[in-house]
Scaffold this motif. Structure first.
Motif, PDB file in Angstrom:
ATOM      1  N   ASP A 223       9.770   2.487   8.255  1.00  0.00           N
ATOM      2  CA  ASP A 223      10.275   2.996   7.007  1.00  0.00           C
ATOM      3  C   ASP A 223       9.773   2.243   5.901  1.00  0.00           C
ATOM      4  OD1 ASP A 223      12.114   4.741   8.037  1.00  0.00           O
ATOM      5  OD2 ASP A 223      13.656   3.373   8.192  1.00  0.00           O
ATOM      6  N   PRO A 224       9.658   2.864   4.917  1.00  0.00           N
ATOM      7  CA  PRO A 224       8.867   2.129   3.429  1.00  0.00           C
ATOM      8  C   PRO A 224       9.697   0.980   2.940  1.00  0.00           C
ATOM      9  CG  PRO A 224       9.534   4.236   2.782  1.00  0.00           C
ATOM     10  CD  PRO A 224       9.731   4.317   4.408  1.00  0.00           C
ATOM     11  N   THR A 225       9.028  -0.190   2.763  1.00  0.00           N
ATOM     12  CA  THR A 225       9.731  -1.213   2.228  1.00  0.00           C
ATOM     13  C   THR A 225      10.040  -0.953   0.931  1.00  0.00           C
ATOM     14  OG1 THR A 225       8.457  -2.729   3.573  1.00  0.00           O
ATOM     15  CG2 THR A 225       9.285  -3.725   1.701  1.00  0.00           C
ATOM     16  N   VAL A 226       9.058  -0.370   0.166  1.00  0.00           N
ATOM     17  CA  VAL A 226       9.033  -0.383  -1.282  1.00  0.00           C
ATOM     18  C   VAL A 226       8.444   0.992  -1.663  1.00  0.00           C
ATOM     19  CG1 VAL A 226       9.213  -2.515  -2.266  1.00  0.00           C
ATOM     20  CG2 VAL A 226       7.046  -1.526  -1.900  1.00  0.00           C
ATOM     21  N   SER A 227       8.770   1.571  -2.842  1.00  0.00           N
ATOM     22  CA  SER A 227       7.944   2.866  -3.315  1.00  0.00           C
ATOM     23  C   SER A 227       6.658   2.707  -3.418  1.00  0.00           C
ATOM     24  CB  SER A 227       8.755   3.443  -4.643  1.00  0.00           C
ATOM     25  OG  SER A 227       8.092   2.555  -5.654  1.00  0.00           O
ATOM     26  N   ILE A 228       5.666   3.619  -3.408  1.00  0.00           N
ATOM     27  CA  ILE A 228       4.280   3.344  -3.611  1.00  0.00           C
ATOM     28  C   ILE A 228       3.980   2.915  -4.993  1.00  0.00           C
ATOM     29  CG2 ILE A 228       1.953   4.641  -3.700  1.00  0.00           C
ATOM     30  CD1 ILE A 228       2.795   6.088  -1.322  1.00  0.00           C
ATOM     31  N   GLU A 229       4.534   3.241  -5.875  1.00  0.00           N
ATOM     32  CA  GLU A 229       4.390   2.629  -7.293  1.00  0.00           C
ATOM     33  C   GLU A 229       4.807   1.089  -7.463  1.00  0.00           C
ATOM     34  OE1 GLU A 229       6.349   5.611  -6.783  1.00  0.00           O
ATOM     35  OE2 GLU A 229       4.814   6.757  -7.094  1.00  0.00           O
ATOM     36  N   THR A 230       5.896   0.889  -6.870  1.00  0.00           N
ATOM     37  CA  THR A 230       6.241  -0.692  -6.940  1.00  0.00           C
ATOM     38  C   THR A 230       5.168  -1.497  -6.251  1.00  0.00           C
ATOM     39  OG1 THR A 230       8.563   0.133  -6.953  1.00  0.00           O
ATOM     40  CG2 THR A 230       8.156  -2.179  -6.531  1.00  0.00           C
ATOM     41  N   PHE A 231       5.005  -0.926  -4.942  1.00  0.00           N
ATOM     42  CA  PHE A 231       4.032  -1.609  -4.267  1.00  0.00           C
ATOM     43  C   PHE A 231       2.465  -2.146  -4.957  1.00  0.00           C
ATOM     44  CE2 PHE A 231       0.132  -1.468  -1.701  1.00  0.00           C
ATOM     45  CZ  PHE A 231       0.393  -2.594  -0.880  1.00  0.00           C
ATOM     46  N   GLN A 232       2.248  -0.980  -5.560  1.00  0.00           N
ATOM     47  CA  GLN A 232       0.958  -0.768  -6.440  1.00  0.00           C
ATOM     48  C   GLN A 232       1.129  -1.896  -7.396  1.00  0.00           C
ATOM     49  OE1 GLN A 232      -0.255   2.793  -8.050  1.00  0.00           O
ATOM     50  NE2 GLN A 232      -2.296   2.173  -8.354  1.00  0.00           N
ATOM     51  N   GLN A 233       2.093  -2.009  -8.175  1.00  0.00           N
ATOM     52  CA  GLN A 233       2.172  -3.104  -9.328  1.00  0.00           C
ATOM     53  C   GLN A 233       2.206  -4.309  -8.751  1.00  0.00           C
ATOM     54  OE1 GLN A 233       5.797  -1.681 -11.129  1.00  0.00           O
ATOM     55  NE2 GLN A 233       4.852   0.113 -12.286  1.00  0.00           N
ATOM     56  N   GLN A 234       2.968  -4.700  -7.630  1.00  0.00           N
ATOM     57  CA  GLN A 234       3.057  -5.769  -7.024  1.00  0.00           C
ATOM     58  C   GLN A 234       1.755  -6.332  -6.431  1.00  0.00           C
ATOM     59  OE1 GLN A 234       6.494  -6.036  -4.498  1.00  0.00           O
ATOM     60  NE2 GLN A 234       7.968  -5.924  -6.006  1.00  0.00           N
ATOM     61  N   ALA A 235       1.213  -5.359  -5.724  1.00  0.00           N
ATOM     62  CA  ALA A 235      -0.092  -5.657  -5.090  1.00  0.00           C
ATOM     63  C   ALA A 235      -1.210  -6.146  -6.085  1.00  0.00           C
ATOM     64  CB  ALA A 235      -0.775  -4.582  -4.215  1.00  0.00           C
ATOM     65  N   ASP A 236      -1.251  -5.438  -7.305  1.00  0.00           N
ATOM     66  CA  ASP A 236      -2.067  -5.645  -8.201  1.00  0.00           C
ATOM     67  C   ASP A 236      -1.744  -7.141  -8.912  1.00  0.00           C
ATOM     68  OD1 ASP A 236      -3.519  -3.363  -7.700  1.00  0.00           O
ATOM     69  OD2 ASP A 236      -2.920  -2.318  -9.530  1.00  0.00           O
ATOM     70  N   ALA A 237      -0.639  -7.348  -9.077  1.00  0.00           N
ATOM     71  CA  ALA A 237      -0.173  -8.406  -9.834  1.00  0.00           C
ATOM     72  C   ALA A 237      -0.631  -9.694  -8.898  1.00  0.00           C
ATOM     73  CB  ALA A 237       1.371  -8.408  -9.828  1.00  0.00           C
ATOM     74  N   PHE A 238      -0.472  -9.373  -7.711  1.00  0.00           N
ATOM     75  CA  PHE A 238      -0.788 -10.366  -6.794  1.00  0.00           C
ATOM     76  C   PHE A 238      -2.147 -10.823  -6.636  1.00  0.00           C
ATOM     77  CE2 PHE A 238      -2.673 -11.408  -2.510  1.00  0.00           C
ATOM     78  CZ  PHE A 238      -2.251 -12.557  -2.377  1.00  0.00           C
ATOM     79  N   TRP A 239      -2.994  -9.722  -6.748  1.00  0.00           N
ATOM     80  CA  TRP A 239      -4.406 -10.211  -6.793  1.00  0.00           C
ATOM     81  C   TRP A 239      -4.831 -10.677  -8.037  1.00  0.00           C
ATOM     82  CZ3 TRP A 239      -6.531 -10.650  -2.233  1.00  0.00           C
ATOM     83  CH2 TRP A 239      -6.277  -9.943  -1.374  1.00  0.00           C
ATOM     84  N   GLU A 240      -4.145 -10.407  -8.975  1.00  0.00           N
ATOM     85  CA  GLU A 240      -4.562 -10.714 -10.446  1.00  0.00           C
ATOM     86  C   GLU A 240      -4.187 -12.239 -10.381  1.00  0.00           C
ATOM     87  OE1 GLU A 240      -3.736  -9.674 -15.059  1.00  0.00           O
ATOM     88  OE2 GLU A 240      -2.878  -8.567 -13.586  1.00  0.00           O
ATOM     89  N   SER A 241      -2.817 -12.585  -9.901  1.00  0.00           N
ATOM     90  CA  SER A 241      -2.597 -13.880 -10.007  1.00  0.00           C
ATOM     91  C   SER A 241      -3.284 -15.027  -9.169  1.00  0.00           C
ATOM     92  CB  SER A 241      -1.140 -14.016  -9.373  1.00  0.00           C
ATOM     93  OG  SER A 241      -1.105 -13.937  -8.172  1.00  0.00           O
TER      94      SER A 241
END
Ligand SMILES: Cc1cc2nc3c(=O)[nH]c(=O)nc-3n(C[C@H](O)[C@H](O)[C@H](O)COP(=O)(O)O)c2cc1C
Length: 232
Positions: free
Chosen positions: A199-217
């Motif tokens: 089952d998805p942990t988060v929505s695709i949109e939330t995931f995308q924001q969090q993943a991008d923020a992670f790499w940026e960080s």
């Protein structure tokens, strides 16, 4: 996931051996077919696969665990699968579904089950796991005695370690633990347990924001977004 599955299986009385392929000497299959011709059942390489093929045949249940790398298992896991060729015979059989398969060289080992675990970075199961899933489903349908008993696919795997997802992480751990126990006690795994992991942990949109923020960080300079670098 696999640690919890193992704990559950042990609790139900299973004897478990955990093997990390990367710690072993496993050469790549050369496709010489010597194991089917000159020395039936024996590979030209006497490396750790000699011992692993024996263990593999003797196991009641084999658990394959691999992160998803380019939509399939890791290279070493694929090499492991390739090097299982000596445990099959070259002849072609047609089963009741008209699937072509190679007979077991050691049928006395009896029916065997296997379970597949994989974790992926992308948040979706559809398409992402098709290659890996297809390979193991064919491994089951094109073999005499190997039966796929369960599939556990975790998406957006990297964010699950974040404290905010602790509850979901516990749920996954619990489902895997229960599945390990269940397969030993009942010889099957409930589909709901497998489904609860994917089952998805988060929505695709939330995931995308969090993943991008992670790499940026990682360096704070957005260098991950640079697109005009030369291939080196
Ligand atoms: C070489 C490489 C290829 C990858 N390919 C995919 C992919 O095809 N699809 C995907 O969703 N994630 C892909 N990922 C991300 C990993 O599946 C993800 O980081 C996963 O959490 C790794 O599992 P682990 O945490 O158990 O190592 C790839 C990662 C690497 C390093």
């Amino acid at each position: 996931m696999v640690n919890n599955f193992i704990e559950g299986a042990k609790e139900a009385g299973a004897e478990v051996e955990y093997i990390k392929l990367k710690d072993h000497n496993i050469k790549e299959c050369t496709g010489c077919y010597t194991c089917w011709t000159k020395t039936p059942g024996r590979c030209i390489f006497q490396d750790d696969m000699t011992m692993f093929r024996k263990k593999y045949c003797e196991a009641d249940l084999v658990v394959f665990e691999s992160p998803l790398y380019i939509f399939n298992v890791t290279g070493i896991m694929k090499t492991f699968m390739d090097r299982l060729l000596p445990i099959m015979k070259p002849y072609m059989l047609l089963d009741e579904n008209e699937y072509t398969l190679h007979p077991d060289r050691f049928p006395e080992a009896g029916e065997q089950g296997f379970v597949v675990f994989s974790a992926a970075g992308f948040p979706n199961v559809e398409h992402n796991f098709d290659g890996l899933k297809g390979m193991y489903r064919c491994w089951s349908s094109h073999s005499e005695n190997m039966n796929l008993m369960g599939e556990f696919f975790l998406t957006a795997a990297e964010i699950i370690v974040h404290p905010v997802y602790a509850e979901r992480k516990n749920l996954i751990a619990h489902a895997c633990h229960k599945a390990g126990k269940q397969i030993v006690e009942e010889g099957k795994i409930n589909i709901e347990l497998m489904q609860s992991v994917q089952d998805p942990t988060v929505s695709i949109e939330t995931f995308q924001q969090q993943a991008d923020a992670f790499w940026e960080s990682l360096d704070g300079k957005q260098s991950y977004m640079v697109s005009n670098l030369k291939i080196t």
